[in-house]
Enzyme design. Structure first.
Site, PDB file in Angstrom:
ATOM      1  N   GLU A   1       0.891  -1.185  -0.065  1.00  0.00           N
ATOM      2  CA  GLU A   1       0.011   0.153  -0.023  1.00  0.00           C
ATOM      3  C   GLU A   1       0.849   1.286   0.043  1.00  0.00           C
ATOM      4  O   GLU A   1       1.758   1.539   0.900  1.00  0.00           O
ATOM      5  CB  GLU A   1      -0.974   0.116   1.197  1.00  0.00           C
ATOM      6  CG  GLU A   1      -2.232   1.047   1.017  1.00  0.00           C
ATOM      7  CD  GLU A   1      -3.161   0.902   1.957  1.00  0.00           C
ATOM      8  OE1 GLU A   1      -3.722   1.881   2.560  1.00  0.00           O
ATOM      9  OE2 GLU A   1      -3.562  -0.419   2.435  1.00  0.00           O
TER      10      GLU A   1
ATOM     11  N   ASP B   1       3.672 -14.300  12.463  1.00  0.00           N
ATOM     12  CA  ASP B   1       2.622 -14.960  11.858  1.00  0.00           C
ATOM     13  C   ASP B   1       1.412 -13.893  11.877  1.00  0.00           C
ATOM     14  O   ASP B   1       0.928 -13.543  13.128  1.00  0.00           O
ATOM     15  CB  ASP B   1       2.280 -16.027  12.840  1.00  0.00           C
ATOM     16  CG  ASP B   1       0.783 -16.706  12.053  1.00  0.00           C
ATOM     17  OD1 ASP B   1       0.239 -16.144  11.298  1.00  0.00           O
ATOM     18  OD2 ASP B   1       0.607 -17.983  12.465  1.00  0.00           O
TER      19      ASP B   1
ATOM     20  N   HIS C   1      -2.812   9.945  -0.342  1.00  0.00           N
ATOM     21  CA  HIS C   1      -3.024   8.593  -0.892  1.00  0.00           C
ATOM     22  C   HIS C   1      -2.890   8.815  -2.503  1.00  0.00           C
ATOM     23  O   HIS C   1      -2.176   8.254  -3.179  1.00  0.00           O
ATOM     24  CB  HIS C   1      -4.430   8.306  -0.586  1.00  0.00           C
ATOM     25  CG  HIS C   1      -4.432   7.124   0.521  1.00  0.00           C
ATOM     26  ND1 HIS C   1      -3.993   5.947   0.414  1.00  0.00           N
ATOM     27  CD2 HIS C   1      -5.132   7.268   1.536  1.00  0.00           C
ATOM     28  CE1 HIS C   1      -4.420   5.266   1.481  1.00  0.00           C
ATOM     29  NE2 HIS C   1      -4.742   5.967   2.386  1.00  0.00           N
TER      30      HIS C   1
END
Length: 426
Positions: free
Chosen positions: A79, A278, A377
């Site tokens: 991202e 994990d 963004h």
């Protein structure tokens, strides 16, 4: 040499800075420069039906201040704005003293579900009478963890029922030290399962660790002076007030809470993956923790003290993190991540991950209640569109800039701009 203007440097220059600051060795510097990643044969032994390896971008938050010590954090994420947002938030928070963290515990929990119990009162009495013996059996199943100062340390139980079934659930708590702990815990549970069946005159449905790691809680907090939020003090006060309101909104509305928490995990997942841990277990634990009050809530809390002009943030998360085991010793990129981090122990690494989650949350909320989330963004999204449209490396910045100025920022526009740029060069 410092990290000043780190984001403006070339990839080679960034690696050189890490090497000169002794954050990576010459060997690891070479591996980064040559982009040497997970060996394909090693990968083949790590998963079934293996066909290749899969790459993701590997970035760095240059400086974050946690418990009065400065760290650089590796982040693996696709991202675009995540690393930039975390870096910016970390700089702002560092000016006010950085993050403080507290390890509330560092243990794992497993459970054995017993059914067809003839006498629950008698069964629980038997478990209580044989508590120490059951712990002894559990520790004998994994003596190496006992030698390292860990091991099974507590047994508890709970009766769960509905209209059709009634379970006696036995919980085993284990100090797994630096390990991930799944194999340790499962071995111990399997060892005590037949003894529990005999003691309680029942049957075991299953014996398995729980990812709801409420014995591995970590709290990260920070106090931000509003002059570091914005130079315009009145504007900074308004932003701080709105961040507090946004925090409350996420506690009340599960629709908002889901996105609020996703933003936190933009940072957490990126560092958990980089460290070879994990991320699925961490997500399962934290999202379950978000429901602990009976509804799904935002995981962070922000409070604006108008008298002191301080914005305080806090987050508490179950953070079942390891410094050894799993892919940590197999994947060279993971080894590099741990070196950049200073080869931290499990508790320190869990603290860094939790602090990063709070930094990511601050960045997202600050953007949302001020300029809006899209501004940062879209700048980075423009670069992704340029690449997707086929822009060469040297064209990306030019095309991305023109995309942001265009009426429609989409793939079709990006392709048209690339074509126009090539014709202009000719």
């Amino acid at each position: 040499m410092t990290f000043t203007g780190f984001y403006k440097k070339t990839r080679k220059e960034r690696i050189e800075i890490l090497k000169n600051l002794n954050l990576i060795s010459d060997e690891h510097s070479h591996e980064l420069l040559e982009n040497i990643t997970l060996d394909v044969d090693v990968a083949g032994n790590m998963t079934e039906n293996h066909i290749a390896t899969f790459a993701l971008p590997f970035g760095i938050v240059p400086q974050i201040l946690v418990n009065n010590k400065e760290y650089s954090l590796p982040m693996v994420t696709e991202e675009p704005s995540v690393v930039a947002a975390a870096s910016n938030a970390s700089k702002i928070i560092a000016k006010s003293g950085g993050f403080e963290t507290k390890i509330l515990d560092r243990k794992m929990i497993g459970q054995i579900a017993l059914y067809d119990v003839e006498n629950f009162e008698q069964a629980t009495s038997k478990i209580e009478e044989n508590n120490l013996y059951l712990l002894q059996i559990a520790n004998e199943a994994h003596p190496s963890i006992v030698k390292r100062g860990g091991g099974a340390c507590d047994i508890s139980w709970k009766i769960l029922e509905d209209d059709e079934v009634k379970f006696l659930v036995v919980y085993l708590t284990v100090d797994v030290k630096e390990a991930m702990g799944a194999n340790i815990l499962n071995n111990m549970l399997e060892a005590i399962k037949p003894y529990l069946e005999n003691l309680t005159n029942s049957y075991a449905l299953m014996a398995i660790l729980s990812n709801y790691a409420t014995k591995s809680l970590v709290t990260a907090s920070c106090k931000i002076k509003i002059q570091h939020i914005d130079k315009d003090i009145e504007k900074a006060k308004e932003i701080a007030k709105k961040i507090e309101l946004a925090s409350k909104f996420a506690k009340l509305d599960p629709y908002r809470a889901a996105t609020h928490n996703k933003g936190i995990f933009n940072g957490i997942d990126a560092l958990v993956i980089a460290s070879g841990n994990d991320w699925r277990a961490v997500e399962a634990a934290c999202h379950t923790y978000a429901t602990r009050n009976g509804t799904y809530e935002g995981l962070s809390t922000w409070i604006f003290n108008k008298n002191e002009n301080i914005l305080s943030g806090e987050i508490t998360l179950p953070m079942p993190i390891a410094s050894v085991g799993g892919s940590i010793g197999l994947n060279n990129s993971v080894k590099i991540s741990h070196e950049i981090l200073g080869n931290p122990d499990a508790k320190t690494l869990a603290s860094l991950i939790t602090a990063l989650g709070l930094a990511q949350n601050f960045a997202a909320l600050k953007a949302l209640v001020s300029v809006g989330i899209q501004q940062g963004h879209m700048k980075l999204h423009a670069k992704s569109l340029a690449l997707l449209a086929g822009a060469k490396a040297e064209e990306v910045e030019i095309i991305a800039e023109k995309l942001q100025e265009s009426k429609h920022m989409n793939l079709e526009t990006a392709k048209l701009l690339i074509k126009e740029n090539k014709e202009k060069i000719k």
